[in-house]
Scaffold this motif. Structure first.
Motif, short mmCIF file in Angstrom:
data_model
loop_
_atom_site.label_atom_id
_atom_site.label_comp_id
_atom_site.label_asym_id
_atom_site.label_seq_id
_atom_site.Cartn_x
_atom_site.Cartn_y
_atom_site.Cartn_z
N ALA A 14 -19.05 38.30 -4.80
CA ALA A 14 -17.92 38.25 -3.87
C ALA A 14 -17.98 39.40 -2.86
N ILE A 15 -18.31 40.61 -3.32
CA ILE A 15 -18.32 41.74 -2.39
C ILE A 15 -19.57 41.73 -1.52
N VAL A 212 -15.38 48.44 8.13
CA VAL A 212 -16.64 49.19 8.05
C VAL A 212 -16.62 50.15 6.87
N LEU A 213 -15.48 50.78 6.63
CA LEU A 213 -15.33 51.67 5.48
C LEU A 213 -15.54 50.89 4.17
N THR A 214 -14.96 49.71 4.11
CA THR A 214 -15.14 48.85 2.93
C THR A 214 -16.59 48.42 2.79
N LEU A 215 -17.23 48.14 3.93
CA LEU A 215 -18.63 47.74 3.93
C LEU A 215 -19.52 48.83 3.32
N GLY A 216 -19.26 50.08 3.68
CA GLY A 216 -20.07 51.18 3.18
C GLY A 216 -19.76 51.55 1.74
N VAL A 217 -18.48 51.70 1.44
CA VAL A 217 -18.07 52.19 0.12
C VAL A 217 -18.18 51.11 -0.95
N VAL A 218 -17.60 49.94 -0.66
CA VAL A 218 -17.53 48.87 -1.68
C VAL A 218 -18.77 47.98 -1.66
N LEU A 222 -20.76 50.98 -4.12
CA LEU A 222 -20.28 50.48 -5.41
C LEU A 222 -21.02 49.22 -5.84
N ALA A 223 -21.46 48.42 -4.87
CA ALA A 223 -22.23 47.21 -5.20
C ALA A 223 -23.55 47.58 -5.88
N TYR A 224 -24.20 48.63 -5.39
CA TYR A 224 -25.44 49.08 -6.02
C TYR A 224 -25.19 49.50 -7.46
N ILE A 225 -24.13 50.26 -7.69
CA ILE A 225 -23.80 50.72 -9.04
C ILE A 225 -23.53 49.52 -9.96
#
Length: 294
Positions: A14-15, A212-218, A222-225
């Motif tokens: 989803a993300i 853009v903030l969501t794109l970078g952080v989430v 976080l997607a990598y983690i």
């Protein structure tokens, strides 16, 4: 697969599917370079904070060559190519083209190791090509030189991911978190000078910057983690099934947020690409085998 792993799998799809939505929203105002510098920069800072919390020291200088290679192939270059394509084609189409990565991986593998492709791989490659051709012919955007370049650019981004996956097989064996952390900093350093040649076009709105903030952080850090946690819990092969789910969420988010039309070409093209990907990765044959022996 446990319920917790299944929920992580769908959340990750989803993300990652939403990442194409955010790129589509911001690409035309920020331009590809500024957009991606924000993306990898926010991701690097987020992973740095996580590393401080976990008390993990990053040996960036020691492995700088590796981090710059994987940062270029797995982040900077594909992100820039997708951001460029996002200026022209829809988020749903971007997410479908992204799912051709395993197909490109098979092609790279055949060339890299000079192995003979199996019948299922050849069939999967053909189905993937048909799916892309259907997407090219979809009638919700005008087929012109600009849209064709955007599609080729998005496919090139998926090719970068495929090359990166083969590089990592013989790369220095670092922890997945360290690979993500180091590569994001390397990608940030590489993209930064490009802002001089591809500057911001207009002052972004608050909604664009939140995206853009969501794109970078989430959608990146976080997607990598989350992805690495999945690999740890269910293995890389099962974690790969996220590839089949991303287009579904990409189409859903594009329709829900950007009111992108879901035409028969979009659904049919997605079906061909996903089935082709399953054949190339051996997912379908393996399932059939399990069904026969159960």
């Amino acid at each position: 697969m446990s319920l917790a792993s299944l929920l992580r799998l769908f959340f990750l799809a989803a993300i990652w599917g939403a990442s194409f939505l955010f790129m589509r929203m911001a690409a035309n105002s920020l331009g590809p370079a500024v957009l991606i510098e924000f993306r990898v920069g926010f991701a690097a800072l987020t992973l740095f904070i996580v590393a401080l919390y976990l008390k993990r020291r990053l040996a960036f200088i020691q492995h700088k060559k590796h981090f710059f290679i994987i940062g270029a192939l797995n982040s900077a270059l594909p992100f820039l190519l997708f951001a460029y394509a996002a200026q022209t084609i829809s988020a749903s189409t971007l997410s479908i083209l992204n799912s051709t990565t395993p197909i490109w991986g098979a092609v790279v593998g055949i060339i890299w190791s000079k192995t003979k492709p199996t019948k299922s791989m050849v069939l999967g490659l053909l189905l993937g090509l048909i799916g892309v051709a259907i997407l090219v012919g979809q009638n919700h955007f005008v087929l012109n030189s600009q849209s064709i370049i955007a599609i080729v650019t998005a496919l090139s981004a998926s090719l970068c991911y495929a090359i990166a996956s083969h590089y990592t097989k013989n790369a220095p064996k670092l922890a997945p978190f360290d690979n993500a952390h180091g590569s994001m900093w390397a990608a940030s350093f590489m993209v930064l000078p490009l802002i001089l040649f591809m500057p911001m076009r207009e002052v972004p709105t608050t909604n664009v910057m939140l995206g853009v903030l969501t794109l970078g952080v989430v959608c990146t850090a976080l997607a990598y983690i989350l992805f690495f946690k999945l690999i740890e819990d269910i293995g890389p092969t099962s974690a790969l099934t996220v590839t089949f789910l991303i287009p579904l969420f990409g189409i859903f988010w594009g329709h829900l947020i950007l009111d992108e039309q879901i035409g028969p070409n979009t659904l049919l093209g997605a079906l061909f690409v996903i089935v082709g990907t399953m054949l190339v990765t051996g997912f379908l044959p393996r399932k059939k085998h399990l069904a026969k022996t159960s």
